[in-house]
Design an enzyme around this catalytic site. Structure first.
Site, PDB file in Angstrom:
ATOM      1  N   HIS A  84      -6.888  21.283 -23.707  1.00 31.28           N
ATOM      2  CA  HIS A  84      -7.836  20.267 -24.170  1.00 31.28           C
ATOM      3  C   HIS A  84      -7.958  19.133 -23.154  1.00 31.28           C
ATOM      4  CE1 HIS A  84      -7.591  21.187 -28.763  1.00 31.28           C
ATOM      5  NE2 HIS A  84      -8.201  22.115 -28.078  1.00 31.28           N
TER       6      HIS A  84
ATOM      7  N   TYR B  62      -5.943  12.657 -17.104  1.00 33.42           N
ATOM      8  CA  TYR B  62      -4.741  13.136 -17.780  1.00 33.42           C
ATOM      9  C   TYR B  62      -3.696  13.575 -16.756  1.00 33.42           C
ATOM     10  CZ  TYR B  62      -1.768  15.819 -20.846  1.00 33.42           C
ATOM     11  OH  TYR B  62      -0.684  16.295 -21.538  1.00 33.42           O
TER      12      TYR B  62
ATOM     13  N   HIS C  63      -8.584  32.502 -34.067  1.00 29.29           N
ATOM     14  CA  HIS C  63      -8.389  31.077 -33.807  1.00 29.29           C
ATOM     15  C   HIS C  63      -7.325  30.483 -34.724  1.00 29.29           C
ATOM     16  CE1 HIS C  63     -10.060  28.085 -31.137  1.00 29.29           C
ATOM     17  NE2 HIS C  63     -10.031  27.186 -32.099  1.00 29.29           N
TER      18      HIS C  63
ATOM     19  N   ARG D 199      -4.158  30.150 -32.950  1.00 30.81           N
ATOM     20  CA  ARG D 199      -4.153  28.990 -32.041  1.00 30.81           C
ATOM     21  C   ARG D 199      -3.802  27.722 -32.806  1.00 30.81           C
ATOM     22  NH1 ARG D 199      -6.274  27.105 -27.039  1.00 30.81           N
ATOM     23  NH2 ARG D 199      -7.665  25.309 -27.170  1.00 30.81           N
TER      24      ARG D 199
ATOM     25  N   LYS E 253     -12.343  27.175 -20.989  1.00 32.70           N
ATOM     26  CA  LYS E 253     -13.716  26.675 -21.047  1.00 32.70           C
ATOM     27  C   LYS E 253     -14.064  25.913 -19.779  1.00 32.70           C
ATOM     28  CE  LYS E 253     -14.319  26.266 -26.052  1.00 32.70           C
ATOM     29  NZ  LYS E 253     -14.592  25.336 -27.172  1.00 32.70           N
TER      30      LYS E 253
ATOM     31  N   ARG F  41      -7.259  30.970 -26.792  1.00 36.86           N
ATOM     32  CA  ARG F  41      -8.520  31.285 -27.466  1.00 36.86           C
ATOM     33  C   ARG F  41      -8.699  32.797 -27.376  1.00 36.86           C
ATOM     34  NH1 ARG F  41      -9.642  26.848 -23.996  1.00 36.86           N
ATOM     35  NH2 ARG F  41     -10.209  24.944 -25.113  1.00 36.86           N
TER      36      ARG F  41
END
Length: 303
Positions: free
Chosen positions: A272, A281, A246, A249, A174, A150
C-alpha cells in the site's frame, strides 16, 4: 511526558483501578501503541496524547481499515482507545475527549468477511494432498495467507521472482510497483513440494514456462479458478461467509495486526501507498519484514 510514559501510567490505572486481566491490559496497551505508530507514519511526530484530535482518530481507523483490519477488530480497538482517553480525562490531562464523536459503525471502510485462524486451518486440512490439484491448491492457499498477495499477483507469480533461499517473493503489484514479500514456512514447504513433484512432471505451454502455478493443461491459472477453488473449500469446511481470494489478504493483515505486528511492516508487505500522508514512505529492511511474519503470523507459531 512522552507516549511511553503515558502508556506506563495507563497500565497502572488498568491494573490497580480497573482490575482488568493481564490479557485485557495487553490488548488495550496494544491499541494505543497502534495509534502512536500511525501518527509516526503520518508524519505527526509532535502529536502527544493530550493533543490528539478526533480527526487523528478518524484517519487512524480509516488507515487500518484500508490495511484490511476487519470491522469487529476495529470495534474492539475502539474500546481500547476509549478507555485510554477516558483515563486521560480522569487525570485532567485532557479537557476534551477526541473519541466522543467517533462511532464504531461509521469508522473505516466496510470490508469483506475475514476468516478466523481456525476457519483457515479447517479449509487447509480438507485439501486432498494425494492428488496433484490438491497439492497445488494447498500451496496456493498457503501463499495467499502467508504473504497477503492479491489474486492477480498470485496468478502472475514467476519462478524467476521466487527467492526461496532467503524466504522472499519479488512481487509486481498495482502500477508495476515492485516489493519484496516474505513467504511463510508452510507456504514455502508446500510450494517446493508442488514445484518439485507436480509441476516438474507437467507438459508446460511456452507462454507459461515461468509461471509458478499452472492448471492441468500446463497453462497459468486464472483469477476465476482461484476463486472457485476457495469457494469450494469454504463450502466443504462449513464456512458460512461470502469469501473470495481477497479474504485471505484481509485475514493476513488482520491476524498480523491483532497479533501485535507493526503497522508499517503490514503496510509494506501489502504494497500500500501511505494512505493519509503524501510524505515519502521509508521502506523497512528485509530482515525486519521476515521477522514480523515469524513473530506475529499464526502459521509461523510453533505448534
Amino acid at each position: 511526558m512522552n507516549w511511553q510514559s503515558y502508556l506506563k501510567n495507563f497500565k497502572s490505572y488498568l491494573t490497580l483501578e480497573r482490575s482488568l486481566s493481564e490479557n485485557s491490559i495487553e490488548a488495550y496497551l496494544r491499541d494505543v501503541q497502534k495509534l502512536w505508530e500511525y501518527l509516526e507514519i503520518a508524519g505527526e511526530l509532535d502529536i502527544q496524547p493530550e493533543t490528539v484530535t478526533d480527526k487523528h482518530i478518524f484517519n487512524f481507523f480509516y488507515y487500518i481499515g484500508e490495511l484490511g483490519l476487519e470491522a469487529t477488530s476495529q470495534a474492539r480497538m475502539l474500546s481500547g482507545l476509549k478507555a485510554f482517553f477516558k483515563y486521560l480525562l480522569l487525570e485532567d490531562i485532557i479537557k476534551n475527549d477526541p473519541m466522543a464523536l467517533i462511532v464504531s459503525p461509521k469508522i473505516g471502510r466496510k470490508l469483506p468477511a475475514t476468516l478466523s485462524f481456525p476457519e483457515i486451518e479447517r479449509m487447509l486440512d480438507l485439501i486432498d494432498l494425494s492428488t496433484n490439484e490438491g497439492t497445488r491448491n494447498r500451496a496456493i492457499l498457503e501463499v495467499l495467507y502467508s504473504s497477503g498477495l492479491r489474486v492477480s499477483e498470485l496468478v502472475e507469480m514467476k519462478l524467476t521472482e521466487c527467492f526461496f533461499d532467503i524466504g522472499f517473493l519479488r512481487i509486481i503489484g498495482k502500477g508495476d510497483k515492485v516489493r519484496l514479500v516474505p513467504i511463510g514456512r508452510d507456504a514455502l514447504h508446500y510450494t517446493k513440494i508442488y514445484l518439485e513433484n507436480i509441476r516438474n512432471q507437467q507438459s508446460i505451454k511456452p507462454e507459461a514456462e515461468n509461471h509458478v502455478f499452472l492448471n492441468r493443461r500446463g497453462n497459468k491459472l486464472t483469477r476465476v479458478m482461484i476463486f472457485l477453488i476457495i469457494k469450494d473449500l469454504a463450502a466443504k469446511a462449513g464456512v458460512q461467509k461470502n469469501i473470495s481470494p481477497h479474504t485471505f489478504r484481509h485475514s493476513f493483515a488482520t491476524h498480523l495486526i491483532e497479533g501485535g505486528a507493526d503497522l508499517r511492516a503490514v503496510q509494506e508487505m501489502l504494497g500500500h501507498e501511505s494512505i493519509t500522508t503524501t510524505e515519502i514512505y521509508t521502506h523497512l529492511d528485509r530482515e525486519y519484514l521476515q521477522q514480523t511474519i515469524v513473530d506475529f503470523h499464526p502459521r509461523s507459531r510453533k505448534r
